[in-house]
Design a protein around this motif. Structure first.
Motif, PDB file in Angstrom:
ATOM      1  N   TYR A 770       0.647   7.234   5.325  1.00  0.00           N
ATOM      2  CA  TYR A 770      -0.772   7.549   5.310  1.00  0.00           C
ATOM      3  C   TYR A 770      -1.107   8.259   4.017  1.00  0.00           C
ATOM      4  CZ  TYR A 770       1.265  11.930   6.852  1.00  0.00           C
ATOM      5  OH  TYR A 770       2.036  13.029   6.954  1.00  0.00           O
ATOM      6  N   THR A 915      -5.616  -0.314  10.873  1.00  0.00           N
ATOM      7  CA  THR A 915      -5.812  -1.112   9.668  1.00  0.00           C
ATOM      8  C   THR A 915      -5.783  -2.593  10.030  1.00  0.00           C
ATOM      9  OG1 THR A 915      -3.467  -1.316   9.128  1.00  0.00           O
ATOM     10  CG2 THR A 915      -4.602   0.652   8.375  1.00  0.00           C
ATOM     11  N   GLY A 919     -12.130   0.543   3.528  1.00  0.00           N
ATOM     12  CA  GLY A 919     -11.280   1.366   2.693  1.00  0.00           C
ATOM     13  C   GLY A 919     -11.915   2.600   2.113  1.00  0.00           C
ATOM     14  N   THR A 922     -11.219   6.407   3.105  1.00  0.00           N
ATOM     15  CA  THR A 922     -10.151   7.194   2.508  1.00  0.00           C
ATOM     16  C   THR A 922     -10.711   8.220   1.535  1.00  0.00           C
ATOM     17  OG1 THR A 922      -8.701   5.270   2.681  1.00  0.00           O
ATOM     18  CG2 THR A 922      -7.988   7.052   1.225  1.00  0.00           C
ATOM     19  N   TYR A 935      -2.184   5.600   9.205  1.00  0.00           N
ATOM     20  CA  TYR A 935      -2.493   4.207   9.479  1.00  0.00           C
ATOM     21  C   TYR A 935      -1.820   3.722  10.762  1.00  0.00           C
ATOM     22  CZ  TYR A 935      -3.824   4.434   4.582  1.00  0.00           C
ATOM     23  OH  TYR A 935      -4.402   4.786   3.401  1.00  0.00           O
ATOM     24  N   TYR A 937      -0.923   0.385  11.789  1.00  0.00           N
ATOM     25  CA  TYR A 937      -0.870  -0.938  11.182  1.00  0.00           C
ATOM     26  C   TYR A 937      -0.986  -2.027  12.250  1.00  0.00           C
ATOM     27  CZ  TYR A 937       0.439   0.925   6.639  1.00  0.00           C
ATOM     28  OH  TYR A 937       0.436   1.567   5.426  1.00  0.00           O
ATOM     29  N   LYS A1169      -5.696  -5.155   0.205  1.00  0.00           N
ATOM     30  CA  LYS A1169      -5.097  -3.859  -0.068  1.00  0.00           C
ATOM     31  C   LYS A1169      -6.131  -2.753  -0.010  1.00  0.00           C
ATOM     32  CE  LYS A1169      -2.060  -1.464  -3.307  1.00  0.00           C
ATOM     33  NZ  LYS A1169      -1.346  -1.522  -4.596  1.00  0.00           N
ATOM     34  N   GLN A1172      -6.177  -1.545   3.305  1.00  0.00           N
ATOM     35  CA  GLN A1172      -4.860  -1.111   3.767  1.00  0.00           C
ATOM     36  C   GLN A1172      -4.235  -2.122   4.729  1.00  0.00           C
ATOM     37  OE1 GLN A1172      -3.165   1.264   2.444  1.00  0.00           O
ATOM     38  NE2 GLN A1172      -4.871   1.905   1.146  1.00  0.00           N
ATOM     39  N   LYS A1174      -1.481  -4.531   5.792  1.00  0.00           N
ATOM     40  CA  LYS A1174      -0.060  -4.515   5.465  1.00  0.00           C
ATOM     41  C   LYS A1174       0.436  -5.861   4.984  1.00  0.00           C
ATOM     42  CE  LYS A1174       2.895  -4.820   9.020  1.00  0.00           C
ATOM     43  NZ  LYS A1174       3.623  -4.407  10.233  1.00  0.00           N
TER      44      LYS A1174
END
Length: 1993
Positions: A770, A915, A919, A922, A935, A937, A1169, A1172, A1174
């Motif tokens: 994270y 996620t 974004g 953040t 996160y 995922y 990305k 986030q 994966k």
């Protein structure tokens, strides 16, 4: 006393004091309560020992009686302690402080401790009983409410809120510690402001409310601002204003601000717009600037007293300490009031460095607040030189620069200095809140010469953004320099001077010293002489006395003034409120003064030895000479010798004028010049330090009196509040690394950290799952202008916003920049700007009132929060109404995330988030809160039938929480986005309950972001808000966010709301709202928008959903066709696209390269990305954009762009062989780097991993490059079929591949064309085998299955009307006044058994659809449609399956309960009842039906149409002449009820051959069609030819009311006799059936013959003609029926363009001879006729003769009529009248009435009349002739010269007459106006009500009455001609003119209101144009102009 939140306030009433004194005695000694105190302390300790040793359960088991008894005892004890304490304080005030004063002080503190203890005990007793069932284990711990007594002995007062109070403990389980501190601090420092907001003074509604003279707001010129903001140029709405803008501020605004500051700051060169940064308020600017210039723990020097908001602002987010440079009020020969010198700056800086503090800058306020002083140019230069010497930044706040009201003072801006010592470290702040009195606009601006600082500040624009509409309004205001210089500033300065003089006069009368330097909105008053002892405690008591009397002031302690007793008083207030406030001030002051007698003052320790100040006029004169010398150029350098420095000290840092300034600081300040010497109190102990955060009610401990004051006391360390512990050199804030060896960078680091190392706390480590990434690892180059934190912020922002910044620098524009970047990466809804612009420009949106321009309640205006609560209750479907007090309004959801993270989490804690996610969250939670994201995922794998990609489950949440917790990170909450971004998924109620249950188990907060809740466009999906749940598991920890930015497409308005039932969270977030506030006007607009549920539900949401679905369908179908996988959940604006197969190695580096290639090709997407994700290779594509941009972004780029992209060849095309063939279609190669950036190509080829061989590296790089290029191609060719330039995009490639791609492209293009043919020509038909019958086959169209459980619409709503069930807003404005009709594409509907609902559509319905599609009404664009027609044939109910047909209707994409849908049905009902309307459930759909009865017909909504007769197309009946025919009455219907047939046969028997009753034939030979024959006995007649042989034809009701025979009868020219009760005749809404038919009740059927015989023959013939014409026009064909139906609906929607009665009912021959307007026979009156001039006069003979002479020169004058209105004087003799060329007639009136001018005199023979007054001598003959020519073109208008306007006065709530020059006009005065003579008749005989009598009685407003009359009759506006505006007669000497009466103008406003009441409406129309001659201002020879002599003004 009363306690609130741990702070002490005097509140014991006077009556209670007297009662206690009489009972206990009032002769108590000051320290007589020590024993009692010791006893109570012992009791307190025992209680706590007992309760702490017992289990919690035992306390909860106590009986209610015991608890009540204990509570009573505590209350009595507390009351005793309170009274003792108050009496002790009173005695201390009136007694001399002896040697025991210290003991008394300690006893006082003990009493306060005791009170705190008792309060906490009481609270715990109550809490233990009330919370038995709650999991609250421990009682509230007692803590010393006075904090540290030892600390108080060192400083005058406590600096921060004490920890451990009741309020802290009560909310500690909800808020973080810093959230609690923020909330407490807000309560402490804004109590008076909150009280004022809740209880504002109003002269009528609340005369006892608070008056606020503490908040610096300019309320003197709100009338000017309101008028300016109401002008039309403020009302424009541009699409860009509603969307995200450049976070630095809109470019047009920054350009205007640069120009504005250049002008008013008198800068030596023009300022650069790129150096301008715009945020929402100067506090936000200062806070953000402190963050980028300083690291946590750094300091800024600031001279005190200073603006109180700086302290909290600098420390809240930036953790920067303000180091006060203390200034004193002592006056001597060389020093002046609160004088700033360089020596004081040097001394304070030295002391700070000795204590280890790092000083990074100097803050100056110019003009000074609260002193009002203006720094001279010399002092500014010295301060700047001092800063340069010590490498400091200089922040200059010039927010009052235009509020210098003393004309003798010149303001010098820091930007006006030509050679700044260090320009890159000089920063200027300004805002219009003070100078323009619009603090409610929330707007501040920074100008800095440093590009780096401006770039770093840009990062804060997202959290502190300003609404686009607000930016536009400010730009328009600042642009109008003429208004600012000539109107606003002079009036503002004048009013400020007047208010200042009034206040200072009152202060002088009370002998109160004060000070003001000639600027600002305040005076600095000194009440220290009246404090005894002179301490901050006594200052607080006096402050509270003002509060108790509902007067808010600001005390000096909050301005860091080191001397008690100073107050700031605002005088920029409305005079009435200011007078009331000063009366209250005087009353409080006098009452307080009574308790401080002169003898008591002399005995008091702190007051008997004050400074004797003596300042003479000579002193000030010498000072002014020094200032003058300095300004003339003899500036001494800052580092010069001692003599120069001494001389510089004599030059005061502030400007003063001469004699006038003597009275302000001396007589009004600190005594008379020569005669008065006041003793001024100073703090005990001399120069004790002042605390940074003073709190009311804390008893400060003064320094020992014996201690001497010294310089070291001035520099004593300022204590910071406990709520914000001073950071050490280690910090958790991200600090960018430095690789330089410069000493400057070493200085900026914490401690002795080596160069190049990232500076961070020793025990801080970044979690691997994270966080925001590690900006510290990205070591940036040294920047001496930014702090380490500032560099980190700039790096983070630059990296995160690269694509968005590129887009703004090169934004696509179809005309201006067609090769610019198209943004499909930012989630904005750009589809409904047309709807929003129309709504946002309606009149209710431009309401301006003072409260909207001033500081609001920081939670948001109450009216907005109430509306938000209602809105969320309705659209979230909450089980109970939501409460406004739970609503907090901020400037966007980004600010909400930041604020919630700050108050819910400590620094370094984390929030869980699944996620992929949006974004930017953040940055929001990290920038200020330093909160990480942990996160959860999710992956794209589907593991079962009931799972979906990226599905969130509780198991995944548990796993993520466990993993994060194991790393030592504390998780405080869970963030959920619903609908999800970027997936578009919607959480079900069951999932929501599971997630909320998980959070409750782990005591986590849940932040629900529901920003897309109204953007669910799939009809099959239902959205469930968390607020809709019946019971929340943990409502106190559930917080919901929403905003209009997405659902309403107004992201540029910066509006977000938080709903939370936790009041502590709401209060804590509201504490931050002053930094995230929203303009008051935008709040009003949002309230109006959210209030309009009809528009939202009926107009906006349906259309928005339809457009979203269409755009989504378009993009998703293209992606499917190209074989690209994607995820889309049916909500939001985005599609989650899977491009993983185009990344050979599947890395994020390849994903970034692919993203950059899209950007190089001018398409901005969002990579996975950034969310986030994966799994590398996912991209978010936003589809809510205009079609042309979607098409261009998809693949139609200009050829030059693509050719440039293809100049770099691909070395290894074979690398794509492993990928799907054809995936690189048109536009291939678009992903290659552009040759304009040669480094890009190198980056693309750079291997990410070390290959085994060089050749392997080359092959791998080439393969990666080509495959990334291929992915770009896939997106860019998505829409090629929509652009004609598609073939030009075929790339240059190797020959062996070219043929393949050309062939592929051709196949795809042909397929798309075929698809387009079907899509754009959905009405294509097949030819059937019968040769002429066309049918629409549904055998080859899409099949739609209708499950048995498919939804069924409601039955037809009989209450529907056009204003309730029809959405007229869909139709919008259409220049052709034509509705647009959309026909749904043909589909085949089948049930669960695959049985078709219908196989074909009928020939008639096919013709109907074809007729519509061929008409002007048709559109193939569903988004433009006003009306929707299904391709489902319901003409004949007999062939329908009712249920399945209804289900099919409900499947239509825009059905929406049938709104705006039209169904055609001619044969309704079925056996046995045969209903008169269609039985298919249709809800709100309009029905064009052929058999309506009065019971089923919805008047004004449905349309009654005829039942079409097929014989009309088969048999042509020639038109026959009207007249008598063979049969008088004929009946031809076969299926007639037996009773009716008997009645008809009885008529035939009675009247023999005159009546013929026909029946069906039974004896026809084989092959003869029975439908074409009728029989009577054995006689056979051809049908329908036989109808032409009858005069009247019977139309009887059959099984259905509507019968096709009606059409046959009309075609034959036979007059129909309709015998069908309750039947609604076809098109009866517009057709006058009395002219073409006879309607006979069924009960009168036996009398029908006699009824018909009574009709005259001439009328019968007219009816025959009319019947035939009705058939020809409206019954002849299906096309005629369809178009007539649409025309009727069209007329309802555009009534102003509706077809008239004559056009509907008159045959063409009649129309040519009829006249629709009885007023004017010719369209334009002939010029030869001329006009008659009527001059009304009374006694002004000289001017009358001049008017006659001038008017007689007009060529078109025909006659001149003088109305002599003076009965007491005869007109002049005939010989004296001017000799003119036209007849002149004098009419003498019987009474002096103004209405005489409008009498219809017989002498008026012309159509045109010119009414003119006897003093209008300035009009030239050309002007009059031109006016007549204009009237000839518009003979139904008032055409005149003097223009006037009516306005709505929002304050008075009534109409107002406006005679000033404006941009609009709604009346022309009849003192000079043309009109038609017919209006004289209407005025005299038809004027409604008593208007005419009222005019005559008041001798006023006859011209207004005529304007009302003409506007009401015509519905049209007046026409003003020529530019002349001045009509006053300078030579007229009559002093009894009507308009000279003072009541004249007032009465004219009353006239407008009265006339509007009589007329029942406001008929006047406002226009913004006038008529001028064509060549009026052209550079053209005057002799060639038709009207050369047109006057000017």
């Amino acid at each position: 006393m009363d306690w609130k939140g741990g702070k002490l306030h005097p509140g014991l009433g006077e009556l209670e004091m007297k009662a206690y004194s009489s009972h206990h005695g009032s002769n108590r000694k000051p320290c007589s309560s020590q024993d009692a105190e010791a006893q109570t302390d012992t009791q307190s300790q025992n209680y706590w020992q007992d309760t702490s040793s017992k289990p919690q359960g035992q306390l909860q088991k106590s009986s209610r009686n015991n608890v009540f008894q204990m509570l009573q005892e505590k209350m009595v004890n507390l009351q005793q302690v309170l009274v003792d304490h108050f009496l002790q304080l009173t005695n201390q005030e009136v007694q001399s402080l002896s040697s025991k004063d210290k003991q008394c002080k300690q006893a006082s503190q003990k009493r306060e401790k005791r009170m705190g203890s008792l309060l906490v005990q009481m609270v715990n007793l109550i809490w233990s009983e009330a919370a038995k069932n709650l999991k609250f284990k421990e009682p509230i711990p007692y803590s010393d409410f006075i904090c540290d007594t030892k600390a108080e002995q060192q400083v005058p007062d406590q600096t921060g809120p004490c920890q451990g109070g009741f309020e802290d403990a009560s909310i500690s389980h909800v808020l973080s510690k810093r959230g609690t501190d923020i909330s407490n601090f807000y309560h402490t420092n804004f109590q008076s402001y909150d009280a004022y907001q809740r209880d504002k003074y109003h002269i009528d509604e609340n005369p006892l409310g608070y008056i606020n003279l503490g908040t610096s707001e300019n309320k003197l010129c709100l009338d000017l601002i309101k008028e300016k903001l109401r002008q039309r140029d403020m009302k424009a709405i541009d699409e860009a204003l509603l969307q995200y803008s450049d976070w630095q501020g809109q470019p047009f605004l920054r350009e205007e601000l640069a120009s504005f500051l250049t002008y008013y700051c008198r800068t030596p060169t023009s300022l650069d717009p790129e150096n301008v940064v715009v945020l929402n308020g100067c506090c936000s600017v200062f806070s953000s600037l402190a963050m980028v210039l300083c690291d946590p723990g750094d300091g800024l020097l600031i001279p005190t007293p200073c603006y109180s908001g700086f302290a909290f602002t600098s420390y809240l987010y930036s953790k920067v300490e303000l180091i006060p440079v203390y200034l004193e009020s002592q006056v001597n020969k060389d020093k002046y009031f609160f004088q700033l010198t360089v020596e004081k700056l040097e001394f304070t800086l030295t002391q700070a460095k000795m204590k280890g503090k790092k000083v990074k800058g100097l803050v100056l306020v110019n003009p000074q607040n609260p002193l009002g002083d203006v720094y001279s140019r010399l002092m500014l230069k010295r301060c700047l030189a001092f800063a340069k010497k010590h490498n400091l930044h200089v922040i200059v706040d010039e927010i009052y620069m235009l509020s210098v009201f003393d004309e003798a003072i010149t303001f010098h801006s820091v930007l006006s200095i030509k050679d700044l010592p260090d320009p890159n470290k000089t920063h200027m702040i300004w805002g219009p809140s003070k100078d323009f009195g619009i603090s409610g606009f929330r707007f501040g601006v920074l100008y800095t010469h440093s590009k780096e600082v401006a770039s770093a500040m840009r990062a804060f624009g997202y959290l502190h953004g300003v609404s686009g509409l607000t930016q536009y309004k400010l730009c328009q205001m600042l642009r109008d320099r003429e208004w600012i210089n000539q109107v606003y500033l002079p009036i503002n300065h004048s009013r400020l001077q007047k208010a200042y003089k009034y206040v200072t006069k009152r202060l002088n009368k009370m002998e109160i010293p004060f000070y003001n330097g000639g600027s600002g909105l305040y005076v600095w008053i000194n009440l220290s002489a009246f404090l005894c002892p002179c301490t901050f405690d006594q200052e607080q008591i006096l402050y509270q006395c003002f509060q108790d009397n509902k007067l808010v002031l600001s005390r000096g302690r909050s301005y860091m003034c080191k001397e008690p007793g100073w107050f700031r008083l605002i005088f920029a207030e409305d005079h009435l409120r200011l007078k009331v406030a000063m009366d209250r001030f005087c009353r409080v002051f006098q009452e307080y003064k009574k308790d401080v007698s002169l003898g008591q003052l002399e005995q008091a320790t702190g007051c008997g030895h004050g400074h004797q100040l003596r300042v003479t006029t000579k002193d000030l004169k010498e000072k002014k000479e020094v200032v003058a010398e300095a300004e003339n150029g003899r500036d001494a350098p800052a580092n010069g010798n001692a003599a120069n420095e001494e001389n510089g000290e004599q030059e005061a840092s502030m400007q003063h004028d001469g004699e006038g300034r003597v009275q302000t600081p001396i007589s009004g300040g600190l005594g008379s010049v020569e005669t008065q010497n006041l003793q001024v109190c100073t703090p005990q102990g001399g120069r004790g330090p002042l605390l940074l955060y003073p709190l009311p009610g804390h008893q400060g401990q003064a320094a020992p009196a014996s201690r001497k004051s010294g310089p070291e006391d001035i520099a004593r360390e300022t204590r910071l509040p406990k709520m914000f512990p001073v950071p050490q050199r280690e910090s958790t804030a991200p600090i960018a690394c430095s690789s330089s060896t410069s000493s400057q960078d070493v200085d900026s680091s914490y401690g002795g950290v080596p160069q190049g190392e990232c500076l961070r706390k020793a025990d801080w480590k970044q979690p691997k799952l994270y966080g925001v990434g590690d900006p510290l690892a990205m070591c940036s180059s040294v920047n001496s202008y930014l702090s380490s934190r500032g560099r980190a912020i700039k790096w983070f922002w630059d990296s995160a916003e690269e694509g968005y910044r590129t887009y703004h620098m090169d934004e696509y524009d179809e005309d201006k920049n067609p090769s610019g970047v198209i943004n499909l990466g930012t989630s904005e809804n750009k589809l409904c700007f047309d709807l929003l612009s129309r709504r946002l420009t309606q009149s209710d949106m431009f309401y301006v009132e003072p409260s909207l321009l001033q500081y609001p309640d920081w939670r948001g205006h109450l009216f907005l929060r109430e509306e938000v609560a209602r809105f969320l209750s309705f659209y979230c479907k909450s089980p109970a109404p939501l409460k406004p007090e739970n609503v907090v309004v901020l400037n966007g959801c980004a600010s909400l995330f930041s604020a919630l993270a700050t108050v819910l989490c400590e620094a370094g804690e984390a929030l869980l988030i699944p996620t992929p996610y949006y974004g930017a969250i953040t940055q929001h939670v990290y920038l200020y809160g330093n909160v990480q994201l942990a996160y959860v995922y999710l992956d794209s794998k589907v593991t079962g039938r009931n799972t979906r990609p990226f599905q969130l489950t509780v198991e995944k949440l548990e796993m993520a929480l466990q993993e994060v917790t194991s790393e030592g990170v504390k998780v405080k909450g869970l963030i959920l986005i619903n609908p999800q971004n970027p997936l578009g998924d919607i959480y079900s109620p069951e999932e929501l309950q599971e997630f909320l249950g998980f959070a409750m188990r782990h005591q986590l907060h849940v932040i629900m972001d529901e920003i897309y809740m109204l953007s669910v466009f799939e009809e099959s999906l239902r959205y469930h808000s968390v607020l809709s749940l019946e019971r929340l598991p943990d409502p106190q920890r559930t917080h919901v966010m929403w905003s209009t930015s997405k659902d309403f497409g107004v992201s540029g308005l910066r509006f977000g709301i938080l709903y939370t039932e936790n009041q502590h969270v709401a209060t804590a977030v509201a504490s931050l709202c002053r930094y995230h506030g929203l303009s008051g006007m935008v709040q009003h607009q949002m309230a109006q928008l959210l209030r309009d549920h009809d528009w939202i539900s009926q107009v906006y949401l349906p259309e928005n959903h339809a457009r979203l679905k269409a755009a989504h369908t378009y993009v998703s179908e293209e992606l499917r066709a190209l074989g690209i996988p994607f995820v889309s959940g049916g909500a939001g604006f985005f599609i989650w696209v899977d491009l993983r197969k185009y990344l050979p190695r599947g890395t994020f580096e390849e994903e970034e390269l692919l993203w950059r290639q899209f950007l190089d090709n001018k398409v901005l997407l969002s990579s996975g990305k950034a969310f986030q994700c994966k799994e590398p290779g996912w991209f978010r594509v936003v589809f809510s954009d205009k079609e042309n941009r979607l098409c261009l972004a998809g693949g139609v780029a200009p050829p030059p762009r693509m050719r440039n992209a293809h100049r770099v060849s691909c070395p290894e095309v074979e690398a794509c062989a492993a990928f799907p063939a054809g995936s690189c279609g048109p536009g291939a190669g678009g992903g290659f780097p552009s040759p304009r950036d040669p480094t890009r190509a190198a980056v693309a080829r750079c291997p990410q991993q070390e290959p085994v061989t060089e050749r392997g590296a080359e092959r791998e790089a080439a393969g990666s490059e080509v495959c990334e290029e291929e992915a770009v191609c896939v997106i860019m060719c998505a829409s090629v079929k929509y652009n004609i330039r598609g073939p030009a995009l075929i790339p240059r490639m190797k020959t062996k591949h070219r043929f393949y791609y050309v062939t592929l492209f051709s196949i795809v293009l042909l397929g798309l064309i075929a698809t387009g043919v079907f899509q754009f020509w959905p009405h294509s038909i097949e030819s059937s085998s019968d040769g002429g019958v066309e049918k629409r086959s549904i055998r080859e169209v899409p099949v739609v299955r209708l499950p048995a459980a498919s939804p069924i619409p409601e039955r037809g709503d009989l209450s529907c009307r056009m204003h309730t069930c029809f959405d007229v807003y869909r139709c919008g404005f259409n220049p052709k006044n034509k509705i647009k009709v959309y026909i749904y594409p043909l589909k085949k509907y089948v049930d669960d058994a695959n049985v078709p609902v219908s196989s074909t559509i009928s020939r008639e319905y096919n013709e109907l659809l074809t007729a519509i599609s061929d008409s002007d009404y048709y559109t193939d664009d569903i988004s433009r449609a006003c009306l929707f027609v299904p391709s489902i044939d319901v003409l004949n109910q007999n062939s329908l399956r009712i249920k399945e047909t209804a289900q099919a209707l409900a499947q239509l994409s825009r059905w929406d309960r049938g709104t705006n849908h039209l169904l055609f049905n001619m044969l309704p009902g079925g056996p046995p009842d045969y209903n008169t309307a269609l039985d298919v459930p249709r809800d709100r759909a309009l029905l064009a039906g052929g058999g309506f009865s009065t019971w089923t017909y919805r008047q004004g909504y449905d349309v009654s149409i005829p039942v079409f007769s097929p014989l009309s197309a088969e048999v042509a009946l020639p038109e026959t002449a009207p007249g008598p025919r063979r049969y008088f009455l004929l009946s031809s219907q076969t299926a007639v009820h037996p009773e009716y047939r008997e009645a008809l046969e009885a008529l035939q028997a009675k009247h023999q051959e005159s009546v013929l009753v026909l029946d069906k034939c039974t004896n026809l030979s084989e092959g003869v069609l029975s439908v074409r024959k009728r029989c009577h006995q054995h006689q056979v007649f051809d049908y329908p030819q036989v109808l032409q042989e009858a005069t009247f034809c019977v139309v009887l009701r059959g099984a259905r009311l509507g019968q096709a025979v009606l059409s046959d009868v009309l075609q034959a020219g036979c007059v129909p006799v309709v015998i069908a009760d309750s039947y609604i005749l076809p098109f009866s809404e517009v057709l006058d059936w009395k002219r073409a038919s006879v309607v006979v009740p069924e009960e009168k059927m036996s009398d029908v013959y006699s009824i018909l015989q009574n009709i005259p023959q001439r009328q019968i013939e007219e009816m025959q003609r009319q019947a035939r014409w009705f058939w020809e026009a409206y019954f002849q064909s299906i096309k005629a029926i369809a178009l007539a139906t649409l025309q009727i609906i069209n007329d309802r929607i555009y009534p102003y363009a509706a077809i008239s009665y004559e056009e509907w009912n008159d045959p063409p021959a009649v129309k040519w001879t009829s006249v629709s307007n009885p007023l004017f026979l010719p369209l334009i009156p002939p010029q030869s006729q001329g006009f008659t001039a009527i001059v009304l006069t009374y006694d002004r003979v000289e001017s009358l003769f001049r008017v006659i002479t001038e008017v007689s020169k007009v060529p078109s004058l025909s006659k001149l009529l003088v109305v002599w209105n003076n009965q007491n004087k005869n007109p002049p003799e005939e010989s004296l009248w001017p000799k003119i060329r036209v007849p002149l007639k004098v009419v003498r009136t019987a009474e002096n009435k103004l209405s005489n001018r409008f009498f219809p005199y017989d002498e008026i023979e012309t159509e045109a009349v010119l009414a003119i007054d006897d003093d209008i001598i300035m009009l030239t003959s050309d002007e009059l002739q031109f006016g007549y020519e204009v009237w000839r073109e518009f003979p139904d208008r008032l055409v005149g010269y003097p223009g006037r306007l009516h306005l709505w006065d929002h304050e008075m709530n009534k109409w107002k007459y406006e005679s000033e020059w404006t941009n609009e006009v709604s009346m022309v005065l009849t003192g000079a106006a043309f009109y038609h003579k017919y209006f004289n008749y209407l005025y005299t005989y038809k004027m409604p009500g008593d208007i005419k009598n009222w005019v005559d009685a008041h001798m006023n407003c006859e011209d207004i009455a005529m304007n009302f009359l003409v506007a009401n009759v015509t519905g049209k506006a007046v026409i003003k001609v020529t530019p002349r505006k001045k009509f006053k007669c300078p030579e007229c000497t009559a002093i009894d003119g009507l308009s000279l009466d003072q009541t004249h103008m007032v009465e004219r406003s009353e006239c407008i209101n009265k006339f509007a009441s009589v007329f029942g409406t406001m008929p006047l129309k406002v226009v913004e144009h006038r008529a001028d001659p064509v060549l009026y201002k052209d550079d053209f020879p005057e002799k060639l102009k038709s009207f050369p002599n047109i006057g000017s003004l």
